[in-house]
Design an enzyme around this catalytic site. Sequence first.
Site, PDB file in Angstrom:
ATOM      1  N   LYS A  44      -4.907  -1.339 -13.441  1.00  0.00           N
ATOM      2  CA  LYS A  44      -4.842  -1.183 -11.975  1.00  0.00           C
ATOM      3  C   LYS A  44      -4.425  -2.517 -11.371  1.00  0.00           C
ATOM      4  O   LYS A  44      -4.902  -3.578 -11.794  1.00  0.00           O
ATOM      5  CB  LYS A  44      -6.222  -0.789 -11.425  1.00  0.00           C
ATOM      6  N   CYS A 131       2.698  -2.156  -2.637  1.00  0.00           N
ATOM      7  CA  CYS A 131       1.520  -1.385  -2.255  1.00  0.00           C
ATOM      8  C   CYS A 131       1.641  -1.029  -0.770  1.00  0.00           C
ATOM      9  O   CYS A 131       1.681  -1.925   0.080  1.00  0.00           O
ATOM     10  CB  CYS A 131       0.231  -2.155  -2.478  1.00  0.00           C
TER      11      CYS A 131
HETATM   12  C1  LIG Z   1      -1.691  -1.348  -5.475  1.00  0.00           C
HETATM   13  C2  LIG Z   1      -1.890  -0.526  -4.449  1.00  0.00           C
HETATM   14  C3  LIG Z   1      -1.334   0.811  -4.410  1.00  0.00           C
HETATM   15  C4  LIG Z   1      -2.081   1.865  -3.967  1.00  0.00           C
HETATM   16  C5  LIG Z   1      -3.451   1.714  -3.439  1.00  0.00           C
HETATM   17  O1  LIG Z   1      -4.308   1.086  -4.116  1.00  0.00           O
HETATM   18  O2  LIG Z   1      -3.638   2.221  -2.316  1.00  0.00           O
HETATM   19  N1  LIG Z   1      -1.546   3.139  -3.906  1.00  0.00           N
HETATM   20  C6  LIG Z   1      -0.265   3.368  -4.297  1.00  0.00           C
HETATM   21  O3  LIG Z   1       0.224   4.531  -4.264  1.00  0.00           O
HETATM   22  N2  LIG Z   1       0.501   2.360  -4.757  1.00  0.00           N
HETATM   23  C7  LIG Z   1       0.026   1.066  -4.839  1.00  0.00           C
HETATM   24  O4  LIG Z   1       0.789   0.178  -5.266  1.00  0.00           O
END
Ligand SMILES: C=Cc1c(C(=O)O)[nH]c(=O)[nH]c1=O
Length: 312
Positions: A44, A131
């Site tokens: 993550k 993000c």
């Molecule tokens: C790293 C945050 C991301 C997130 C998030 O943690 O909200 N959601 C996404 O669809 N893509 C992202 O790159």
Amino acid sequence: ANLSTNIAGLHLPNLFFNASGVCCQHEHELKQLLESDSGSLITKSATYEMREGNPSPRYVPLPAIQSSINSMGLPNEGYEYYLAYAKKYDYSNPKPLFVSLSGLSVADNKKMVEGFVAANLPCVLEINFSCPNVPGKPQLGYDMEAMESALNVLAPIIKKPFGIKLPPYFDIAHFDTAAAIFNKFDNLAYLTCINSVGNGLAIDFETETALIKPKDGFGGLGGLMVLNTALANVNAFYRRCPNKKIIGVGGVTSGKEAFLHVLAGASAVQIGTQLKEEGPKLFSRVKKELEDIMVAKGYKSLEDFRGKVKTL
Ligand SMILES: C=Cc1c(C(=O)O)[nH]c(=O)[nH]c1=O
């Protein structure tokens, strides 16, 4: 049929792995990926400090269209957790480890990168420029100058091959500008296309209410509904960045969409929404499906058809 591939100088036994963010925030989830039929795994996206992320509901599947919306808000254990994981990872494992970093500033990205470089580990760093869900933070991937200056800071520090996670682009001029920037960095070995399509709005017909809580219901779209945007981004950068590999992500629910991603130019394929809904057993299914497609079409390896999409 041979599904193996190479990214950033590392061999992946097969081209499939998780999209960063799905099944990869905690060690027990990463263990599930290790025990699955995936060819690799990515953590993550990490920030310098641990984050709780946005209030729930913050991920909702859209089953009618095999898609999803999310505004997780970058919940993660903090980069030191993932650095510790990368330090104790067994690199004799055939699955290479990818680590995603998504600092809230270039300074934070620099500090995290320096921490990993100092540890001198075989894992591959992927910087997330896309993000869409941190309130008040415009994503770097849509600010070309900021993206270039971030790469000017980070690429020389990383030195080894690394990758970046990109948002979807929707304008040919943006593909041209972005590719010209990426081609300036020799150790930028691969591009991961695409992150979720930012700031969609899913509304429940019965309750007349947004499905997710953060940001008035605005969140990143994933799953089958973003497949054709993902294929375009994979192919646009495949054509423009001949010395780089492309990791395709977006809309892969089966071997068929994975086949299309490779046809568009992908060297590896990540799965997010479908993995979230089906769990890691998904990898056994899509591997078999892609093998069957290749046999039916007479392809023996991914090289036989990678990037060979025909035009009219
Ligand atoms: C790293 C945050 C991301 C997130 C998030 O943690 O909200 N959601 C996404 O669809 N893509 C992202 O790159």
